[in-house]
Design a protein around this motif. Structure first.
Motif, PDB file in Angstrom:
ATOM      1  N   VAL A 113     -12.666   8.851  -5.121  1.00 44.63           N
ATOM      2  CA  VAL A 113     -12.604   8.584  -3.680  1.00 44.63           C
ATOM      3  C   VAL A 113     -13.271   7.257  -3.329  1.00 44.63           C
ATOM      4  N   LEU A 114     -14.489   7.063  -3.792  1.00 43.96           N
ATOM      5  CA  LEU A 114     -15.244   5.872  -3.415  1.00 43.96           C
ATOM      6  C   LEU A 114     -14.661   4.609  -4.041  1.00 43.96           C
ATOM      7  N   PHE A 115     -14.162   4.723  -5.262  1.00 45.87           N
ATOM      8  CA  PHE A 115     -13.537   3.565  -5.907  1.00 45.87           C
ATOM      9  C   PHE A 115     -12.295   3.122  -5.134  1.00 45.87           C
ATOM     10  N   ASN A 116     -11.449   4.088  -4.770  1.00 47.95           N
ATOM     11  CA  ASN A 116     -10.240   3.751  -4.027  1.00 47.95           C
ATOM     12  C   ASN A 116     -10.560   3.183  -2.651  1.00 47.95           C
ATOM     13  N   TRP A 117     -11.502   3.812  -1.952  1.00 44.98           N
ATOM     14  CA  TRP A 117     -11.850   3.339  -0.606  1.00 44.98           C
ATOM     15  C   TRP A 117     -12.422   1.931  -0.655  1.00 44.98           C
ATOM     16  N   CYS A 118     -13.320   1.683  -1.608  1.00 44.10           N
ATOM     17  CA  CYS A 118     -13.908   0.347  -1.743  1.00 44.10           C
ATOM     18  C   CYS A 118     -12.841  -0.687  -2.080  1.00 44.10           C
ATOM     19  N   ILE A 155      -7.420   4.841   3.919  1.00 45.10           N
ATOM     20  CA  ILE A 155      -7.999   6.160   3.651  1.00 45.10           C
ATOM     21  C   ILE A 155      -6.910   7.224   3.581  1.00 45.10           C
ATOM     22  N   GLN A 156      -5.836   7.033   4.346  1.00 46.99           N
ATOM     23  CA  GLN A 156      -4.718   7.980   4.289  1.00 46.99           C
ATOM     24  C   GLN A 156      -3.955   7.861   2.981  1.00 46.99           C
ATOM     25  N   VAL A 157      -3.837   6.646   2.469  1.00 45.57           N
ATOM     26  CA  VAL A 157      -3.174   6.452   1.178  1.00 45.57           C
ATOM     27  C   VAL A 157      -4.016   7.070   0.062  1.00 45.57           C
ATOM     28  N   VAL A 158      -5.333   6.931   0.140  1.00 46.99           N
ATOM     29  CA  VAL A 158      -6.226   7.565  -0.836  1.00 46.99           C
ATOM     30  C   VAL A 158      -6.022   9.073  -0.804  1.00 46.99           C
ATOM     31  N   THR A 159      -5.942   9.629   0.405  1.00 47.70           N
ATOM     32  CA  THR A 159      -5.762  11.076   0.566  1.00 47.70           C
ATOM     33  C   THR A 159      -4.421  11.530   0.005  1.00 47.70           C
ATOM     34  N   ILE A 160      -3.376  10.780   0.318  1.00 46.89           N
ATOM     35  CA  ILE A 160      -2.047  11.105  -0.212  1.00 46.89           C
ATOM     36  C   ILE A 160      -2.056  11.059  -1.735  1.00 46.89           C
ATOM     37  N   ARG A 161      -2.731  10.067  -2.257  1.00 46.94           N
ATOM     38  CA  ARG A 161      -2.815   9.939  -3.710  1.00 46.94           C
ATOM     39  C   ARG A 161      -3.498  11.150  -4.336  1.00 46.94           C
ATOM     40  N   ALA A 162      -4.612  11.573  -3.754  1.00 44.70           N
ATOM     41  CA  ALA A 162      -5.362  12.714  -4.294  1.00 44.70           C
ATOM     42  C   ALA A 162      -4.586  14.021  -4.146  1.00 44.70           C
ATOM     43  N   LEU A 172      -4.903  12.307   8.546  1.00 42.08           N
ATOM     44  CA  LEU A 172      -3.518  12.347   8.081  1.00 42.08           C
ATOM     45  C   LEU A 172      -2.602  13.092   9.052  1.00 42.08           C
ATOM     46  N   TRP A 173      -3.181  14.061   9.755  1.00 42.23           N
ATOM     47  CA  TRP A 173      -2.413  14.841  10.729  1.00 42.23           C
ATOM     48  C   TRP A 173      -1.934  14.004  11.916  1.00 42.23           C
ATOM     49  N   LEU A 174      -2.542  12.837  12.100  1.00 43.71           N
ATOM     50  CA  LEU A 174      -2.165  11.966  13.214  1.00 43.71           C
ATOM     51  C   LEU A 174      -0.877  11.193  12.930  1.00 43.71           C
ATOM     52  N   VAL A 175      -0.466  11.158  11.662  1.00 44.28           N
ATOM     53  CA  VAL A 175       0.738  10.397  11.301  1.00 44.28           C
ATOM     54  C   VAL A 175       1.805  11.310  10.700  1.00 44.28           C
ATOM     55  N   THR A 201       1.680  -0.628  -1.240  1.00 43.81           N
ATOM     56  CA  THR A 201       2.167  -1.608  -0.267  1.00 43.81           C
ATOM     57  C   THR A 201       3.263  -1.017   0.613  1.00 43.81           C
ATOM     58  N   SER A 202       4.137  -0.240   0.005  1.00 52.04           N
ATOM     59  CA  SER A 202       5.225   0.377   0.765  1.00 52.04           C
ATOM     60  C   SER A 202       4.694   1.380   1.784  1.00 52.04           C
ATOM     61  N   LEU A 203       3.687   2.155   1.399  1.00 61.02           N
ATOM     62  CA  LEU A 203       3.107   3.127   2.328  1.00 61.02           C
ATOM     63  C   LEU A 203       2.368   2.424   3.471  1.00 61.02           C
ATOM     64  N   TYR A 204       1.709   1.307   3.163  1.00 63.06           N
ATOM     65  CA  TYR A 204       1.077   0.516   4.221  1.00 63.06           C
ATOM     66  C   TYR A 204       2.127   0.053   5.221  1.00 63.06           C
ATOM     67  N   GLU A 205       3.245  -0.416   4.712  1.00 65.58           N
ATOM     68  CA  GLU A 205       4.308  -0.916   5.571  1.00 65.58           C
ATOM     69  C   GLU A 205       4.922   0.191   6.431  1.00 65.58           C
ATOM     70  N   MET A 206       4.846   1.429   5.929  1.00 61.95           N
ATOM     71  CA  MET A 206       5.369   2.562   6.684  1.00 61.95           C
ATOM     72  C   MET A 206       4.428   2.996   7.805  1.00 61.95           C
ATOM     73  N   GLY A 207       3.155   2.522   7.747  1.00 58.34           N
ATOM     74  CA  GLY A 207       2.220   2.828   8.825  1.00 58.34           C
ATOM     75  C   GLY A 207       0.978   3.604   8.434  1.00 58.34           C
ATOM     76  N   PHE A 208       0.743   3.810   7.132  1.00 57.60           N
ATOM     77  CA  PHE A 208      -0.433   4.557   6.687  1.00 57.60           C
ATOM     78  C   PHE A 208      -1.635   3.622   6.505  1.00 57.60           C
ATOM     79  N   SER A 209      -2.833   4.153   6.730  1.00 58.10           N
ATOM     80  CA  SER A 209      -4.073   3.396   6.558  1.00 58.10           C
ATOM     81  C   SER A 209      -4.586   3.573   5.129  1.00 58.10           C
TER      82      SER A 209
END
Length: 304
Positions: free
Chosen positions: A80-85, A35-42, A202-205, A25-33
């Protein structure tokens, strides 16, 4: 490993998963999407775990190329697919609906395990599944007062998250026959990171990473709510049945609800307290089942 310790590890892992909303939730509030949160997590979990293995025993990083299929399963088709879904289902429906649909996973695992691993589908296990499903429904507030409408797309996403979540237990069981649980977990994250990063944008943010708060949330997400729980869960999965592990992991929504109550001051109603009780009751039932089926597990499954 003793069955009780395995159950404890899986319960601890599920509890750490339950606090993930604090960081997501905090990362969403910072501006991440999503799929970007999934990537950061991985990516973050891969870094933390690989450094840990290098420090502990770098030999654990050696795998055969032919065995990559297991980690394509745990990393891409599951993680990946579990998180995205799941993240997409939250946006399409709501946190409550997405959460309860995610926890159709034990049903998928029980069915898969019956045919793949020949695990016994006992009356007690079916009862535990039913109690868990009802308990999770109460905890997330869907039953008995259902007021939310679910789109077909949202329903498919939610069920997809449950299906792909369940696949970790299945692919992980095969991988654990050849590799240490740390190896399985590390390559799960690595394959997930390799697969999802090119599509993340991710490079866009990049400017967002200049905020120290982002790094605090990344450490929380990658270490506390990803690396540690996956290590605990995979280690426990090495000892007990996949279906039992998946049912015990449903402690996660209970913890998530408690986090909402204690941290975000969300009020729990009588039905939610009943749901917490039911989920805990299901865990007790599964513990009893594991004692009774220990001999069959040894005869039907290979140990490391």
């Amino acid at each position: 490993m003793d069955n009780k310790l395995a159950l404890l590890l899986i319960g601890a892992g599920a509890s750490l998963w339950g606090i993930i909303s604090l960081f997501v939730t905090s990362l969403y509030e910072m501006g991440f999407s999503p799929i970007q949160v999934v990537t950061i997590r991985a990516l973050s979990a891969t870094l933390f775990l690989v450094l840990y293995i290098i420090f502990k025993n770098r030999q654990l990083l050696k795998i055969k190329a032919a065995d990559s299929k297991y980690f394509i399963g745990t990393g891409i088709f599951s993680f990946v697919l579990f998180n995205w879904c799941m993240f997409s289902a939250i946006k399409e429906t709501s946190i409550s609906v997405a959460t309860i649909l995610l926890y159709t996973a034990p049903a998928f695992v029980t069915i898969f395990s019956r045919f793949i691993f020949k695990e016994l589908l006992t009356t007690r296990k079916v009862l535990a599944l039913l109690i868990t499903f009802i308990g999770c429904s109460f905890v997330v507030g869907i039953l008995p007062n259902t007021t939310e409408s679910i789109s077909l797309y949202g329903l498919i996403l939610g069920l997809g998250s449950g299906l792909f979540y369940a696949l970790y237990s299945i692919f992980g069981k095969f991988a654990l026959r050849k590799y240490n649980s740390l190896t399985v977990t590390a390559y799960t994250f690595l394959f997930a990171a390799i697969a999802v990063t090119p599509f993340s944008g991710l490079w866009l943010v990049l400017p967002l990473f200049s905020d120290i708060k982002v790094w605090v949330y990344i450490i929380g997400l990658g270490f506390l709510s990803t690396m540690l729980p996956f290590i605990f869960y995979t280690k426990g999965l090495n000892t007990i049945e996949s279906s039992q592990a998946s049912i015990i992991a449903t402690i996660e929504p209970v913890v998530a609800s408690l986090v909402g109550f204690l941290i975000f001051h969300e009020k729990l109603n009588v039905w939610q307290y009943l749901g917490i009780f039911l989920v805990i009751a299901a865990v007790v039932i599964v513990q009893e089942t594991s004692k009774k089926t220990k001999k069959s597990v040894i005869s039907n499954e290979l140990s490391i």
